[in-house]
Structures are given as C-alpha cells and as structure tokens.
Scaffold this motif. Structure first.
Motif, mmCIF file in Angstrom:
data_model
loop_
_atom_site.group_PDB
_atom_site.id
_atom_site.type_symbol
_atom_site.label_atom_id
_atom_site.label_comp_id
_atom_site.label_asym_id
_atom_site.label_seq_id
_atom_site.Cartn_x
_atom_site.Cartn_y
_atom_site.Cartn_z
ATOM 1 N N PHE A 49 0.795 -1.226 0.000
ATOM 2 C CA PHE A 49 0.000 0.000 0.000
ATOM 3 C C PHE A 49 0.831 1.282 0.000
ATOM 4 N N GLU A 51 2.720 2.883 -2.045
ATOM 5 C CA GLU A 51 2.617 3.779 -3.202
ATOM 6 C C GLU A 51 1.444 4.760 -3.037
ATOM 7 N N GLY A 52 0.438 4.337 -2.291
ATOM 8 C CA GLY A 52 -0.738 5.183 -2.073
ATOM 9 C C GLY A 52 -0.457 6.433 -1.267
ATOM 10 N N LEU A 53 0.769 6.546 -0.726
ATOM 11 C CA LEU A 53 1.131 7.732 0.064
ATOM 12 C C LEU A 53 1.656 8.881 -0.799
ATOM 13 N N ASP A 54 1.962 8.593 -2.081
ATOM 14 C CA ASP A 54 2.585 9.624 -2.914
ATOM 15 C C ASP A 54 1.698 10.862 -3.028
ATOM 16 N N LEU B 79 -3.849 2.243 -6.603
ATOM 17 C CA LEU B 79 -3.303 3.002 -5.471
ATOM 18 C C LEU B 79 -2.969 4.433 -5.867
ATOM 19 N N LYS B 80 -3.105 4.724 -7.160
ATOM 20 C CA LYS B 80 -2.891 6.099 -7.616
ATOM 21 C C LYS B 80 -4.076 6.507 -8.482
ATOM 22 N N VAL B 99 -1.857 10.956 -8.147
ATOM 23 C CA VAL B 99 -1.415 10.965 -6.745
ATOM 24 C C VAL B 99 -1.922 9.716 -6.018
ATOM 25 N N GLY B 100 -1.280 9.437 -4.906
ATOM 26 C CA GLY B 100 -1.670 8.279 -4.099
ATOM 27 C C GLY B 100 -3.065 8.465 -3.522
ATOM 28 N N VAL B 101 -3.765 7.364 -3.380
ATOM 29 C CA VAL B 101 -5.159 7.442 -2.910
ATOM 30 C C VAL B 101 -5.251 7.985 -1.470
ATOM 31 N N PHE B 102 -4.171 7.845 -0.683
ATOM 32 C CA PHE B 102 -4.225 8.358 0.691
ATOM 33 C C PHE B 102 -3.978 9.865 0.746
ATOM 34 N N ALA B 103 -3.618 10.457 -0.404
ATOM 35 C CA ALA B 103 -3.361 11.896 -0.461
ATOM 36 C C ALA B 103 -4.569 12.652 -0.990
ATOM 37 N N PRO B 110 -8.127 1.388 -0.706
ATOM 38 C CA PRO B 110 -8.219 -0.031 -0.314
ATOM 39 C C PRO B 110 -9.422 -0.319 0.574
#
Lengths: 173, 173
Positions: A49, A51-54, B79-80, B99-103, B110
């Motif tokens: 996971f 990569e999802g932080l980019d 993830l992007k 960009v990453g999904v967490f951004a 996920p």
C-alpha cells in the motif's frame, strides 16, 4: 422507510476491510492514554500500500482511521457510556453524564473506528512519522486522509453537556 | 520492524463491521456528485442503534463515516488516481496529477470509508437530518462522531499540487 428496503446493506450485512498498516509507538498503553496527543508515533504501511502515500508529503496534518482492537469485554456492546477517562482528572462518577456512543469519542461503539487528527512530521518511504496519534502500539490502520478545508467549519456549536465538562476539565473530554 | 510482528493484524487480517444505518436522500447519484454538499439528507439508524444518538442533538456538526459501496470495477484496486471530477470543471486529463489514494479524497482506496463533515439540522428519533452529506441513497453508515475542537487545527499546510488545483477550480478538489 421499510426495513426491507435496506436489502443487502441492512443491519445484518457485513463490511469487511483489510488493514493497510499498523501503528508503531515506543509508548506503553498507559502513556498513550495519558499523553498520546503529545507523542511521536509511526504509521507503518504494509508494502502493498506504500505507493498510495505519494503526494501526501506536502500536507501538514492527516486523519488516521484505525481499528480499535484493544477493547475490554465491557467496552463491546453498550450504546451509552460515561466519559470515564475524566475520573483520573478528579471527577466523580456521578458527575459524568451517560451519553450515546455516537455523541462522544469513546472506543466503545458498534464499529470501533478511531478517527485521529495528527501532525505529519515526515514520510520515510512507507512510514509516516506523526505527532499526536492516540493509538496503542500495534493498532491496525484502515485509511489515511489529508486534512483540508472541507474538514473544517468555522462556526460550530458543542453540546451543552460536553462544553460543561470541557470547561471544568480543561482538556479534550 | 519484522513483518512477523504484525501477527493477527497483518495485511491479511480481516476487520468486519456491521452498518449502524443507511443514508437516505431524494437526490439522484448525479445530483449528489454535482452538489451533494448543498443538499439535505437523512441518516437513518437501524432500531438497535438509535439509543446511541442520545446527547448528539446539541452538536451543530458531525462526522459521518460511511462505506462507499457503489464503486465501479475500475475504482477497486488502484493506489494512484487523478482527481477526475475536475474534468467536468474544464480541466484536461493531462493537467490532473496522478497521486496516491491516501493523499486525496477519492472513493478509490483499499478500504472505501467515506468521511463527511456535515451540519446536523435536527434529530427525529433514530433519524438525523443533515446538510452536506455527499453520499448516494442507500449508502451504509458505519459510525458517527461529533465535530469538536480536537478535530481542528488552526495552522495547517496543504500540498502544493492540491493547492494549485484548488486555486484554479475554486472548489474542494
């Protein structure tokens, strides 16, 4: 609205998630309870996971959604709780109101999802070094979202019972 | 940190939740996409959970945590992502960063948990009438938390890529 309308997503439906990572902290559970909001911790994403932080690096604050998996048996089930953490601040049990779990930030809730607003100090690959995460070591992380303008309101009102406790306790209740 | 440390809560662990209620709105999915933040909706708790709302009435704003169950197949896995909703605002695909999904606040993630800050207009028994809930009709609700001071920071920084888009689009990206 008829209950039958709810179909596959009624009260008996199940929603399954898989953790994306885990909280790592040197602090003991007691230290986290007492001053977790002042401590540094690490959110360690599993390799799949990271990569999802980019693109997250430029935000100063993030929400960490966690699974509060360290509940005591008595914390599972009740729909009403008292803010018992105030007992340590000198409150007496009788002074603490009994309120619904959705009206308070208690781990006691049907779906124990923690929502923590923390400062993002830096990213180190798949690790986020954060300040103020009030989660125990090993807590599974479900999601991360950046803190942005649409998670703010400028004019808001707190419930009277909550404001009363906060004014006395001088801290987050 | 060794992967073995993760024990039962590693990437393969499962976390199971049960919805506490459901979003009800008269608006179509397209209307919700376009102007969900301006619309009234109802969060309808299942009977077993309604007592958990007691004490919430005095808060003006709440967080609604939902399960975004209406994902298209292509939204599951990546993830992007690009903030594609800006295409409707005249942006070209090439202008939208990957960009990453967490951004970013995309349903593609996920664990598709929606976090919506809404105005609580009133409670009617087990129903909360709210303003600004950007969820489709029938969306399962997992948790509700009151909006309070500890969900605010006064000084915060947004990522440059995000600020750039927001400045051009004049809206939440």
């Amino acid at each position: 609205m008829r209950k039958g309308d709810l179909g596959a997503h009624g009260a008996n439906a199940e929603v399954t998630f898989h953790p994306i990572g885990v909280v790592r902290t040197q602090a003991s559970n007691d230290e986290v309870r007492e001053r977790g909001r002042e401590l540094e911790a690490t959110v360690e994403l599993f390799p799949d996971f990271q990569e999802g932080l980019d693109g997250l690096e430029g935000f100063s604050h993030i929400f960490v959604l966690s699974f509060l998996d360290k509940l005591k048996p008595e914390q599972i089930g009740p729909l009403k709780v008292r803010p018992r953490r105030l007992l340590k601040k000198g409150f007496k049990l009788g002074e603490l109101p009994l309120v619904g779990v959705f009206a308070i930030d208690s781990p006691t809730r049907p779906n124990p999802i923690g929502l923590s607003l923390v400062r993002l100090l830096r990213r180190e690959g798949g690790k986020l070094i954060v300040l103020g995460l009030d989660c125990f070591d090993g807590t599974p992380v479900l999601d991360i979202k950046p803190y942005r303008d649409d998670y703010r309101v400028e004019e808001y009102k707190l419930a009277g019972w909550y404001r009363g406790l906060r004014d006395k306790a001088g801290l987050d209740v």
